[in-house]
Each structure stands twice: as C-alpha cells, then as structure tokens.
Write an enzyme that holds these catalytic residues in place. Structure first.
Site, PDB file in Angstrom:
ATOM      1  N   GLY A   3       0.824  -1.205   0.000  1.00 43.11           N
ATOM      2  CA  GLY A   3       0.000   0.000   0.000  1.00 43.11           C
ATOM      3  C   GLY A   3       0.859   1.256   0.000  1.00 43.11           C
ATOM      4  O   GLY A   3       2.102   1.204   0.007  1.00 43.11           O
ATOM      5  N   PHE A   4       0.202   2.398   0.007  1.00 45.84           N
ATOM      6  CA  PHE A   4       0.887   3.691   0.012  1.00 45.84           C
ATOM      7  C   PHE A   4       1.795   3.801   1.251  1.00 45.84           C
ATOM      8  O   PHE A   4       3.032   3.898   1.117  1.00 45.84           O
ATOM      9  CB  PHE A   4      -0.183   4.791  -0.025  1.00 45.84           C
ATOM     10  CG  PHE A   4       0.286   6.166   0.301  1.00 45.84           C
ATOM     11  CD1 PHE A   4       1.457   6.689  -0.251  1.00 45.84           C
ATOM     12  CD2 PHE A   4      -0.462   6.970   1.160  1.00 45.84           C
ATOM     13  CE1 PHE A   4       1.869   7.984   0.050  1.00 45.84           C
ATOM     14  CE2 PHE A   4      -0.060   8.259   1.458  1.00 45.84           C
ATOM     15  CZ  PHE A   4       1.117   8.763   0.917  1.00 45.84           C
TER      16      PHE A   4
ATOM     17  N   ASP B 180       0.817  -8.817   1.611  1.00 40.06           N
ATOM     18  CA  ASP B 180      -0.244  -8.053   0.940  1.00 40.06           C
ATOM     19  C   ASP B 180      -1.014  -9.007   0.037  1.00 40.06           C
ATOM     20  O   ASP B 180      -0.430  -9.942  -0.518  1.00 40.06           O
ATOM     21  CB  ASP B 180       0.343  -6.902   0.111  1.00 40.06           C
ATOM     22  CG  ASP B 180      -0.617  -5.721   0.014  1.00 40.06           C
ATOM     23  OD1 ASP B 180      -0.277  -4.641   0.526  1.00 40.06           O
ATOM     24  OD2 ASP B 180      -1.715  -5.876  -0.557  1.00 40.06           O
ATOM     25  N   ASN B 181      -2.308  -8.778  -0.109  1.00 39.53           N
ATOM     26  CA  ASN B 181      -3.098  -9.588  -1.046  1.00 39.53           C
ATOM     27  C   ASN B 181      -3.424  -8.811  -2.323  1.00 39.53           C
ATOM     28  O   ASN B 181      -4.163  -9.305  -3.176  1.00 39.53           O
ATOM     29  CB  ASN B 181      -4.402 -10.103  -0.390  1.00 39.53           C
ATOM     30  CG  ASN B 181      -5.360  -8.977  -0.036  1.00 39.53           C
ATOM     31  OD1 ASN B 181      -4.971  -7.810  -0.032  1.00 39.53           O
ATOM     32  ND2 ASN B 181      -6.583  -9.332   0.293  1.00 39.53           N
TER      33      ASN B 181
ATOM     34  N   SER C 251      -5.500  -2.658   4.996  1.00 33.78           N
ATOM     35  CA  SER C 251      -6.918  -2.275   5.000  1.00 33.78           C
ATOM     36  C   SER C 251      -7.206  -1.439   3.768  1.00 33.78           C
ATOM     37  O   SER C 251      -6.371  -0.631   3.374  1.00 33.78           O
ATOM     38  CB  SER C 251      -7.266  -1.441   6.242  1.00 33.78           C
ATOM     39  OG  SER C 251      -8.624  -1.023   6.198  1.00 33.78           O
TER      40      SER C 251
ATOM     41  N   TYR D  75     -15.302   1.192   8.023  1.00 30.48           N
ATOM     42  CA  TYR D  75     -13.906   1.581   8.250  1.00 30.48           C
ATOM     43  C   TYR D  75     -13.711   2.073   9.683  1.00 30.48           C
ATOM     44  O   TYR D  75     -12.833   1.587  10.406  1.00 30.48           O
ATOM     45  CB  TYR D  75     -13.511   2.669   7.265  1.00 30.48           C
ATOM     46  CG  TYR D  75     -12.051   3.045   7.282  1.00 30.48           C
ATOM     47  CD1 TYR D  75     -11.087   2.174   6.779  1.00 30.48           C
ATOM     48  CD2 TYR D  75     -11.633   4.268   7.793  1.00 30.48           C
ATOM     49  CE1 TYR D  75      -9.745   2.518   6.783  1.00 30.48           C
ATOM     50  CE2 TYR D  75     -10.296   4.611   7.798  1.00 30.48           C
ATOM     51  CZ  TYR D  75      -9.349   3.743   7.296  1.00 30.48           C
ATOM     52  OH  TYR D  75      -8.016   4.086   7.300  1.00 30.48           O
TER      53      TYR D  75
ATOM     54  N   LYS E 280     -11.567   0.119  12.721  1.00 33.08           N
ATOM     55  CA  LYS E 280     -10.368   0.671  13.356  1.00 33.08           C
ATOM     56  C   LYS E 280     -10.572   0.845  14.864  1.00 33.08           C
ATOM     57  O   LYS E 280      -9.647   0.619  15.644  1.00 33.08           O
ATOM     58  CB  LYS E 280      -9.999   1.999  12.699  1.00 33.08           C
ATOM     59  CG  LYS E 280      -9.540   1.869  11.242  1.00 33.08           C
ATOM     60  CD  LYS E 280      -8.199   1.148  11.109  1.00 33.08           C
ATOM     61  CE  LYS E 280      -7.649   1.265   9.681  1.00 33.08           C
ATOM     62  NZ  LYS E 280      -6.333   0.611   9.532  1.00 33.08           N
TER      63      LYS E 280
ATOM     64  N   THR F  72      -2.485  11.901   4.978  1.00 38.76           N
ATOM     65  CA  THR F  72      -1.098  11.824   4.536  1.00 38.76           C
ATOM     66  C   THR F  72      -1.078  11.829   3.011  1.00 38.76           C
ATOM     67  O   THR F  72      -2.008  11.335   2.382  1.00 38.76           O
ATOM     68  CB  THR F  72      -0.455  10.532   5.078  1.00 38.76           C
ATOM     69  OG1 THR F  72      -0.700  10.459   6.483  1.00 38.76           O
ATOM     70  CG2 THR F  72       1.044  10.519   4.838  1.00 38.76           C
TER      71      THR F  72
ATOM     72  N   ARG G 200      -9.713  10.360  -2.994  1.00 38.14           N
ATOM     73  CA  ARG G 200      -9.357  11.240  -1.888  1.00 38.14           C
ATOM     74  C   ARG G 200      -8.927  12.603  -2.437  1.00 38.14           C
ATOM     75  O   ARG G 200      -8.597  12.748  -3.609  1.00 38.14           O
ATOM     76  CB  ARG G 200      -8.283  10.592  -1.021  1.00 38.14           C
ATOM     77  CG  ARG G 200      -8.932   9.545  -0.114  1.00 38.14           C
ATOM     78  CD  ARG G 200      -7.993   8.970   0.899  1.00 38.14           C
ATOM     79  NE  ARG G 200      -7.154   7.934   0.305  1.00 38.14           N
ATOM     80  CZ  ARG G 200      -6.385   7.121   1.020  1.00 38.14           C
ATOM     81  NH1 ARG G 200      -6.339   7.247   2.331  1.00 38.14           N
ATOM     82  NH2 ARG G 200      -5.669   6.195   0.429  1.00 38.14           N
TER      83      ARG G 200
END
Lengths: 318, 318
Positions: A10-11, A31-32, A75, A150, A154, A180, A191
């Site tokens: 991910g990022f 990771d998937n 996630s 989400y 969390k 971020t 986003r």
C-alpha cells in the site's frame, strides 16, 4: 530487527518498507493486492533484506519465522463510494482486515514476544465536536453509517490491541494516522489530494464539495513514517496522533495546488460530498507525539506537494 | 421456522428458546457455556423442537441443516471486573464473539437466505450526553477504555450487520437491548439487579456506588423477549431500542427492592463504581419500537421484581 508488515504494497506500507530497510531491519511484507499495488514494491524485488508473501490477513498467517515486530497496515483506506476499491464497496473486507487481521497479528506477537504497531486512523474521531482532536477525545462515529465499516473496524482494532496489551502484556502501540500524501498514493481513489493533483495536472478546474470551508491537515509521507518508526520503538501503549497540525481549508488547499501546478482552470463548487457523515474539521493535537516521541512534521505543504507532483505527472503520463 | 440461536444457555438466550418453542418454531441452540449455564436449558432436554450443540461461535459453525433465522446472543455481558466471567476479564473472547461470531452468523444467513437478528446493546451509546437515547444518536464510547472490549465489539457487530444487509441483501435486524432482569440472571455477576436482590434476600444493606443518582431503566425479560420476536419478524433494518423507558435512580431502585423483599438493613453508599466510564444515565427512547413493532413494556417494575424474587431465593438456597 526482523519485522512483519501487513499491507506492505500500500501507500504507507511501501514507504515503511523503504524506511525500515534503510534502517537495516529485515522486512517480511504481506499483501493480497486487494488495494495495494505490486508496483509500489517492484524496486525491492532484489533487496536482500526484503521478503514478500502474497497473503490475505483475514485468513490465518503463513509461517513467517521469528519476527520481533509486527505492523498492521492492511486495509482498504479510500472512502470513495464511486471507486470499486473504496471501502464502502469493500465493507466486509474492511471490517475483517480490522478484526480478523488485527487478531492474527496480535496472536503472532503474543506467541513470539514481538512488539506491535496498529495503524489506526483519525477516523476513530468520526465527525468531531472537539478541535483539535486530542487522544483522550472519544470521537463521534455513527456505528451504522456509510463510513462505519472503516471507522468501527479501526475502533475495534484499537480495543483489541489494548486487550492484548492488558491481558497478555503484548508491547503494543496505536498510531492514529491523519491525512497523509506523497508519491505512491493511488491516483484515482477519490481522496482529495489525488483528486486535486490529477485535475490540476490535466488543467481542469478543481472540484470542491460544499463551500470548501471544511478543513484537513495534510502530512507528507516521510514525516509520517518517521513518527510511526519512533512510536514503534517507544515505551508507550496509549494511542498517539501522528499527523500535521497545520489545518487548511479545502478551498485554500485547492488554490495552493493550482498555484504550484500552474493550473489556470480555477475551482468549481459541487453540492454535497461523495459520502455522508463527512467530517467538517480534522486536525490532530500532537502534543503527545511531541512529548513521547520528540516528533513533529518537518516538511511544509509546499515542499511536500513539490515532491509529490512529479509522481502524479508520471502516473498520469503527462 | 427453524431458528438458530447463539448464546442459547444465557439469560436472554434461554428465555428466547422458551418463547420461540412456545410459538411452534424449531430451535437449534448453540452455546459454549463460557458464561451461559446448562441449567438454563435443562427443562428443554426432552423437548422435540429443541436441539442443542455445544459450540464456540468464534470458530466456524457446525453443520446445522437449513435454518430460516439466526439470532446472535452469544457474548459475555457482565461488566464486573471482580467476577471471572465479567467481560473485562474475557476481553478477547468478548471482542471475538462480536466480530468473528457475528461474521459466522451472517455468512450462514447469506448462504441460506435466513433472516438475522443481532443482539446489540444500549452500551453502543456509551456514557451518553443525550437523554433519552434515540437510535439516531451516535454514542459516546471510549475505544480504548475499560469497557471497550464490549462496547466496540457490539458497535463492530452493528456495522457488520449493516454491511451484509447493504452488500448482500441479508434481511437483518439490530436490537439495542437495555437493562433487563428476571429469572435466570446470574446471581453473582456483579450487575445491579442481582447485587441488590442477593443482598436484600440475605438481609444485608444494599451497596450503592457513588451518590445513587445515576439512573437505569429496567425491563422485565418477558417484555423484552416479546419486543425481540416482533423485531425479528419486522420489515425494518435500522437499529431499534428495546427496553423500558421508565427511568429510576439507583437509590430509588434500592429502596424498592428493600420494600418488596422486606429487607430492613437499608442502604450503604460506597465511593466510585466497579469499572470506569460507567454511564450516569441510561434510558431508551422507544418511539421507533412503538411505531414499527407496536411494542412497549407491559409489566411494571413491582410485578417484574415479584416474579424474579422467588428465583433468587431458590438460587441462594433461602
């Protein structure tokens, strides 16, 4: 240390890999590729310190050998209901990454005596009625709302992290990560930073939802990663906000992006946002991070965007 | 209908078994006896409509055959940190009953086209700053606090229930259950009704924590079960409060218990309560239940206590 990192493609995960490897740690990345991208890790293919295992964290973990730390970053993370990989379209995967994924990580930590860092989020504060948000604020989240898959995942993950700390003495850490940005963000995930940069680099007007007075606080990814690494090594188990305290309205941010990219197309206002329950203000109180970690962001929004724009230019083929 | 009920050996679960069997349904009851008691079901041993399977809902479900409804009532439910079966002492079991247990139930519902009822709780409102609590209130819960293993497990379960409804069209229902009392409550689990009744029947002074001005609203179990059965059959998917709107202070409740049991030993005040983040007020707004279900409690607190006292007398050997 030998460190297991979920969501490695991910990022944030891929930047964490880079930083941990640069610090001479060994990294096992999981990771998937549900929302992560192999491209984010392709530069590490032949790195001797890096091992990749394609794995879905909601299923029991593969044998990984001895690890001394586990970081749980797997996630879906985009709130876009218009993108197929936004968490509103992956509600069960998102909930299970938070519940089952966190459980698998913590079980491994307990077995191996490894420390744990949970990638939590400012979204645990929901649409806050307190500004800025201190870690002691309990939040205002709709448990059955359009973001609940989400936010509640969390919040659940935080509760489970505290449970393993208190019940089993696992050395746990909870980072509440605020907005971020930086290279390797998904260009089209809905986003605001990718939206604005993509529009600006294509010389299109930036779309601002509502009156643009809603605020965000954007942290450049290198700053954020530094805060996370400090937290992983810290002697504290309470949640810690990691993010930028420099609040900016969405309209001001749009103007800055247009200025830095030389975009002349301006701004268009659109009614409503993409998803209900969109927080109106979001800004971390980072006094705890300053005190416990000696950390605060170092990179200005202008500098961070200047480092990010070339990445978006490349991804957009411009 | 053929109905699967988790937590069948618990206080509410066992009353649900009785009611569903009386309504000529077939019931498959699951329980691992972590906090439930075989005694609560012993009267059903030879009932032709009842099947019991000893099973932990956090692990994949056994083959149950075709079911048309699933009700998920399995969870530790006592907040007592002094009782070994209070959820503060079973934090991981409690979290997993809410996450993994709910997931297994919903997967079964999706596979079989069965309707689902989630036993949620007034605890999703936490320590509310709105009175009485309407279903649209988002709550005030500390995600890392001493009750978070229960509160966040139930909030997560609600979010997951909505996810299966919205993503897969499962016919789901969410009951937010407020304080309930009646026969088969655990005598020693630290909750206020068992505490007071046990003390009163032993002619001891009733222990009131703090100034006794904190309020609760107690619903007799038969009323509650009737609301739940109506909700299971209803055509509504939003959470519905099921509980008594008759708010009473803890001190008034103590005085009523002493009066009904003829206890002369009075009341003693103790500083603080057993667990932090104890809600000061708790009272459901039941307009939604009235409108959707035509339901409201019928049994007065005096009548309900009169039906409960003989059970406690028997359990205490008095």
């Amino acid at each position: 240390m030998r460190i297991l990192l979920t969501g490695a493609a991910g990022f944030l995960g891929s930047h964490l890999c880079d930083r941990l490897l640069a610090d001479d740690h060994e990294v096992v990345g999981l990771d998937n590729f549900l929302t992560g991208s192999p491209e984010n890790l392709s530069h590490l293919d032949s790195h001797p310190g890096f091992t990749f295992i394609r794995h879905d964290v909601t299923t029991p973990f593969p044998t990984t050998g001895k690890v001394e730390a586990v970081l749980h970053f797997a996630s879906p993370a985009s709130p876009s209901k218009n993108h197929p990989l936004g968490y509103p379209n992956l509600p069960i995967e998102t909930l299970m990454a938070g519940a089952h994924g966190t459980h698998h990580c913590l079980e491994l930590c307990q077995q191996q005596g490894a420390r744990f860092l949970m990638a939590s989020t400012s979204e645990v504060y929901g649409d806050p009625d307190v500004h800025p948000q201190e870690e002691t604020y309990w939040g205002r989240v709709n448990p059955v709302g359009p973001r609940s898959m989400y936010d509640e995942a969390k919040r659940f993950a935080e509760a489970m992290t505290m449970a393993y700390h208190q019940k089993h003495g696992v050395d746990t850490h909870i980072a509440r990560i605020f907005n971020t940005y930086g290279p390797r963000m998904q260009v089209d995930d809905g986003r605001v930073v990718p939206n604005f940069l993509s529009q600006a680099l294509r010389n299109a007007a930036l779309t601002v939802y509502g009156n643009g007075a809603q605020t965000r606080s954007f942290c450049y990814v290198d700053d954020l990663i530094d805060g996370l690494v400090r937290l992983l090594m810290a002697d504290s188990h309470e949640p810690v906000n990691i993010g930028s305290p420099n609040e900016i309205t969405i309209r001001e941010f749009a103007e800055l992006v247009n200025q830095l990219t030389g975009n002349q197309a301006g701004i268009v206002s659109m009614p409503d946002d993409q998803l209900g329950d969109d927080p109106q203000r979001r800004r971390p109180d980072i006094r705890r991070a300053r005190r416990l970690l000696g950390w605060e962001p170092q990179i200005s929004l202008e500098d961070g965007l200047a480092r990010t724009i070339p990445y978006f230019r490349g991804k957009l083929g411009l």
